[in-house]
Design an enzyme around this catalytic site. Sequence first.
Site, PDB file in Angstrom:
ATOM      1  N   ALA A 125      13.308  22.525  -1.235  1.00  0.00           N
ATOM      2  CA  ALA A 125      11.997  22.598  -1.961  1.00  0.00           C
ATOM      3  C   ALA A 125      10.845  22.893  -1.005  1.00  0.00           C
ATOM      4  O   ALA A 125      10.202  22.111  -0.328  1.00  0.00           O
ATOM      5  CB  ALA A 125      11.794  21.223  -2.647  1.00  0.00           C
ATOM      6  N   ALA A 131       1.392  27.439  -4.476  1.00  0.00           N
ATOM      7  CA  ALA A 131       1.868  27.732  -2.930  1.00  0.00           C
ATOM      8  C   ALA A 131       3.332  28.177  -2.865  1.00  0.00           C
ATOM      9  O   ALA A 131       4.308  27.437  -2.718  1.00  0.00           O
ATOM     10  CB  ALA A 131       1.378  26.874  -1.917  1.00  0.00           C
ATOM     11  N   GLU A 243      18.588  33.125   5.664  1.00  0.00           N
ATOM     12  CA  GLU A 243      18.503  33.283   4.303  1.00  0.00           C
ATOM     13  C   GLU A 243      18.239  34.760   3.798  1.00  0.00           C
ATOM     14  O   GLU A 243      18.929  35.043   2.633  1.00  0.00           O
ATOM     15  CB  GLU A 243      17.211  32.199   3.911  1.00  0.00           C
ATOM     16  CG  GLU A 243      16.743  32.180   2.168  1.00  0.00           C
ATOM     17  CD  GLU A 243      15.906  31.416   1.829  1.00  0.00           C
ATOM     18  OE1 GLU A 243      15.589  30.511   2.508  1.00  0.00           O
ATOM     19  OE2 GLU A 243      15.381  31.558   0.746  1.00  0.00           O
ATOM     20  N   ARG A 244      17.263  35.381   4.486  1.00  0.00           N
ATOM     21  CA  ARG A 244      17.119  36.710   4.104  1.00  0.00           C
ATOM     22  C   ARG A 244      18.046  37.754   4.308  1.00  0.00           C
ATOM     23  O   ARG A 244      18.518  38.578   3.332  1.00  0.00           O
ATOM     24  CB  ARG A 244      15.811  37.200   4.952  1.00  0.00           C
ATOM     25  CG  ARG A 244      14.593  36.325   4.401  1.00  0.00           C
ATOM     26  CD  ARG A 244      13.287  36.480   5.196  1.00  0.00           C
ATOM     27  NE  ARG A 244      12.423  35.564   4.429  1.00  0.00           N
ATOM     28  CZ  ARG A 244      11.238  35.231   5.005  1.00  0.00           C
ATOM     29  NH1 ARG A 244      11.082  35.327   6.343  1.00  0.00           N
ATOM     30  NH2 ARG A 244      10.416  34.195   4.399  1.00  0.00           N
ATOM     31  N   ARG A 269      32.991  58.472 -20.202  1.00  0.00           N
ATOM     32  CA  ARG A 269      31.828  58.570 -21.330  1.00  0.00           C
ATOM     33  C   ARG A 269      31.553  60.144 -21.467  1.00  0.00           C
ATOM     34  O   ARG A 269      31.017  60.634 -20.533  1.00  0.00           O
ATOM     35  CB  ARG A 269      30.488  57.678 -21.016  1.00  0.00           C
ATOM     36  CG  ARG A 269      29.483  58.212 -22.065  1.00  0.00           C
ATOM     37  CD  ARG A 269      29.667  57.356 -23.260  1.00  0.00           C
ATOM     38  NE  ARG A 269      28.622  57.367 -24.257  1.00  0.00           N
ATOM     39  CZ  ARG A 269      28.732  57.112 -25.647  1.00  0.00           C
ATOM     40  NH1 ARG A 269      29.945  56.444 -26.080  1.00  0.00           N
ATOM     41  NH2 ARG A 269      27.736  57.274 -26.451  1.00  0.00           N
ATOM     42  N   GLY A 340      23.339  54.566 -20.907  1.00  0.00           N
ATOM     43  CA  GLY A 340      22.432  55.027 -22.326  1.00  0.00           C
ATOM     44  C   GLY A 340      22.346  53.500 -22.994  1.00  0.00           C
ATOM     45  O   GLY A 340      22.132  52.605 -22.302  1.00  0.00           O
ATOM     46  N   GLY A 365      11.140  35.004   0.069  1.00  0.00           N
ATOM     47  CA  GLY A 365       9.923  35.823   0.584  1.00  0.00           C
ATOM     48  C   GLY A 365      10.036  37.112  -0.025  1.00  0.00           C
ATOM     49  O   GLY A 365      11.065  37.910  -0.091  1.00  0.00           O
TER      50      GLY A 365
HETATM   51  C1  LIG Z   1      15.029  32.145  -9.549  1.00  0.00           C
HETATM   52  C2  LIG Z   1      14.188  31.649  -8.260  1.00  0.00           C
HETATM   53  C3  LIG Z   1      14.680  30.581  -7.395  1.00  0.00           C
HETATM   54  C4  LIG Z   1      14.030  30.023  -6.337  1.00  0.00           C
HETATM   55  N1  LIG Z   1      14.561  29.235  -5.449  1.00  0.00           N
HETATM   56  C5  LIG Z   1      13.846  28.585  -4.614  1.00  0.00           C
HETATM   57  C6  LIG Z   1      14.057  27.769  -3.862  1.00  0.00           C
HETATM   58  O1  LIG Z   1      15.264  27.122  -4.171  1.00  0.00           O
HETATM   59  N2  LIG Z   1      13.314  26.593  -2.973  1.00  0.00           N
HETATM   60  C7  LIG Z   1      12.072  27.107  -2.974  1.00  0.00           C
HETATM   61  O2  LIG Z   1      11.179  26.620  -1.898  1.00  0.00           O
HETATM   62  N3  LIG Z   1      11.726  28.360  -3.663  1.00  0.00           N
HETATM   63  C8  LIG Z   1      12.325  29.131  -4.496  1.00  0.00           C
HETATM   64  N4  LIG Z   1      11.971  29.938  -5.212  1.00  0.00           N
HETATM   65  C9  LIG Z   1      10.520  30.542  -4.934  1.00  0.00           C
HETATM   66  C10 LIG Z   1      10.336  31.657  -4.212  1.00  0.00           C
HETATM   67  O3  LIG Z   1      10.572  31.672  -2.954  1.00  0.00           O
HETATM   68  C11 LIG Z   1       8.708  31.987  -4.603  1.00  0.00           C
HETATM   69  O4  LIG Z   1       8.681  32.298  -5.852  1.00  0.00           O
HETATM   70  C12 LIG Z   1       8.357  33.393  -3.619  1.00  0.00           C
HETATM   71  O5  LIG Z   1       8.193  32.798  -2.302  1.00  0.00           O
HETATM   72  C13 LIG Z   1       6.964  33.740  -3.962  1.00  0.00           C
HETATM   73  O6  LIG Z   1       5.881  32.916  -4.365  1.00  0.00           O
HETATM   74  P1  LIG Z   1       5.047  32.660  -5.547  1.00  0.00           P
HETATM   75  O7  LIG Z   1       5.896  32.796  -6.556  1.00  0.00           O
HETATM   76  O8  LIG Z   1       4.251  31.547  -5.366  1.00  0.00           O
HETATM   77  O9  LIG Z   1       4.233  33.825  -5.558  1.00  0.00           O
HETATM   78  P2  LIG Z   1       2.796  34.271  -4.690  1.00  0.00           P
HETATM   79  O10 LIG Z   1       2.914  33.964  -3.604  1.00  0.00           O
HETATM   80  O11 LIG Z   1       1.835  33.551  -5.672  1.00  0.00           O
HETATM   81  O12 LIG Z   1       2.833  35.839  -5.007  1.00  0.00           O
HETATM   82  C14 LIG Z   1       2.461  36.614  -6.023  1.00  0.00           C
HETATM   83  C15 LIG Z   1       2.154  38.089  -5.587  1.00  0.00           C
HETATM   84  O13 LIG Z   1       1.209  38.322  -4.640  1.00  0.00           O
HETATM   85  C16 LIG Z   1       1.995  39.021  -3.335  1.00  0.00           C
HETATM   86  N5  LIG Z   1       1.449  38.571  -2.103  1.00  0.00           N
HETATM   87  C17 LIG Z   1       1.201  36.949  -1.677  1.00  0.00           C
HETATM   88  N6  LIG Z   1       0.675  36.969  -0.577  1.00  0.00           N
HETATM   89  C18 LIG Z   1       0.614  38.352  -0.166  1.00  0.00           C
HETATM   90  C19 LIG Z   1       0.255  38.985   0.880  1.00  0.00           C
HETATM   91  N7  LIG Z   1      -0.380  38.192   2.117  1.00  0.00           N
HETATM   92  N8  LIG Z   1       0.149  40.262   1.022  1.00  0.00           N
HETATM   93  C20 LIG Z   1       0.645  40.997   0.069  1.00  0.00           C
HETATM   94  N9  LIG Z   1       1.070  40.683  -1.121  1.00  0.00           N
HETATM   95  C21 LIG Z   1       1.010  39.274  -1.197  1.00  0.00           C
HETATM   96  C22 LIG Z   1       3.466  38.642  -3.682  1.00  0.00           C
HETATM   97  O14 LIG Z   1       4.274  39.574  -2.852  1.00  0.00           O
HETATM   98  C23 LIG Z   1       3.754  38.496  -5.034  1.00  0.00           C
HETATM   99  O15 LIG Z   1       3.901  39.938  -5.504  1.00  0.00           O
HETATM  100  C24 LIG Z   1      12.588  30.571  -6.136  1.00  0.00           C
HETATM  101  C25 LIG Z   1      12.179  31.486  -6.887  1.00  0.00           C
HETATM  102  C26 LIG Z   1      12.968  32.195  -7.993  1.00  0.00           C
HETATM  103  C27 LIG Z   1      12.278  32.938  -9.232  1.00  0.00           C
END
Ligand SMILES: Cc1cc2nc3c(=O)[nH]c(=O)nc-3n(C[C@H](O)[C@H](O)[C@H](O)COP(=O)(O)OP(=O)(O)OC[C@H]3O[C@@H](n4cnc5c(N)ncnc54)[C@H](O)[C@@H]3O)c2cc1C
Length: 380
Positions: A125, A131, A243-244, A269, A340, A365
């Site tokens: 988490a 954030a 992870e990535r 098809r 389609g 990320g």
């Molecule tokens: C199905 C799912 C599973 C997940 N599992 C986990 C988990 O197990 N543990 C965990 O901790 N998290 C988890 N996450 C969270 C995930 O890692 C975050 O959603 C992700 O890192 C983006 O953060 P945010 O949603 O707060 O978006 P934000 O950080 O608010 O970003 C919103 C937009 O702004 C862009 N942005 C932000 N900063 C910048 C910048 N400096 N430059 C350019 N663009 C920027 C982003 O790229 C994005 O397009 C999960 C998310 C999903 C949807």
Amino acid sequence: MAREIFTAEHEAFRDMVRSFISKEIAPHHEQWEKDGVVSREVWLAAGRQGLLGIDMPEEYGGGGDPDYRYYVVLNEELAKSGMHGPGFGVHNDINGGYLRQLCTPEQKARWLPGYCSGELITGIAMTEPAAGSDLQGIKTTATRDGDAYVLNGSKTFISNGILADLVIVVAKTDPSAGSKGVSLLMVERGMDGFERGRNLDKIGMHAQDTAELFFDNVRVPKENLLGEEGMGFIYLMQNLARERLSIGATAQAAAEAAFEQTLEYCKTREAFGRPIGRFQHNRFTLAEMKTELTVTRAFTDACIAKESRGELSVDEAAMLKYWNTELCKKVVDRCLQLHGGYGYMTEYPIAKAYQDVRVQTIFGGTTEIMKEIIGRGLGV
Ligand SMILES: Cc1cc2nc3c(=O)[nH]c(=O)nc-3n(C[C@H](O)[C@H](O)[C@H](O)COP(=O)(O)OP(=O)(O)OC[C@H]3O[C@@H](n4cnc5c(N)ncnc54)[C@H](O)[C@@H]3O)c2cc1C
């Protein structure tokens, strides 16, 4: 092209994983999609089959084999099957790294046997409602009080969030120290003040639980600190590369599977008296996708080989995640178009893939953050 990074042992393991998927996952996956969560039984079955903690020491029930390629095979087969319910990747590839490297002998004895048997499901988490990308902006705090940390805050989007028995929680132990004030705490199911919120309703990956977590004055014993206090950010940076890579390698496998299904569809098809793949536009689309996937496969396998040798850099992992997940998104979109109207029907795997793979450019990320990392590495 034959892949050179795998041995006969990996391929035998692949066969075993395929049979596990058809026996233990496929018959239940539709139901799990309705439930929004997989059964605990599939975790236990995976433990019995040796699919959890492959790289953990044998004395705790692990496989004792640090070879990362076994996890790649497992992830690839799950991705190809289109059954994304079991959150084994989070448990194995991601959380396993933290536990293996950072647990004390006492913590290993406490947690690893259950981790390897599937009785103790893990989550991590980091993300909070306010954030995600900006991890330094987290608000969850852990204040030392006698022999415990008092944890307050909330997390969201946590994979395995409903099932998890043990969660690695990222918290600020010294809010004034910036990135040097972040620590990792192991929060266990049943601790007073630790509550789960909703199982979040997503556009895809319906069988995998994703939840909010709440911490209200949770007393986490100091024995549940993972690694050293204040080192959390460094641990995250060390582990995010794998992870990535996992997400990128999974994306590649998912894209290849979508392509293969679509190629078959284009051969069978018919429209205007011939298979749709015979129209030049569609043939070119298939040719482009095949080329993009083949070229990307070379970089993917090079990165997997590097990670197996412990040589993959943060920048390379970011490039792989950025490139492969964006490619997967584009490939699946083009494949859906080639189906389609059938492509829009969820009974077709391509429709499900469209929903499932969308998240890959976001979690672990975002693409934009990957580009930031790569750009910074260039000194700009
Ligand atoms: C199905 C799912 C599973 C997940 N599992 C986990 C988990 O197990 N543990 C965990 O901790 N998290 C988890 N996450 C969270 C995930 O890692 C975050 O959603 C992700 O890192 C983006 O953060 P945010 O949603 O707060 O978006 P934000 O950080 O608010 O970003 C919103 C937009 O702004 C862009 N942005 C932000 N900063 C910048 C910048 N400096 N430059 C350019 N663009 C920027 C982003 O790229 C994005 O397009 C999960 C998310 C999903 C949807």
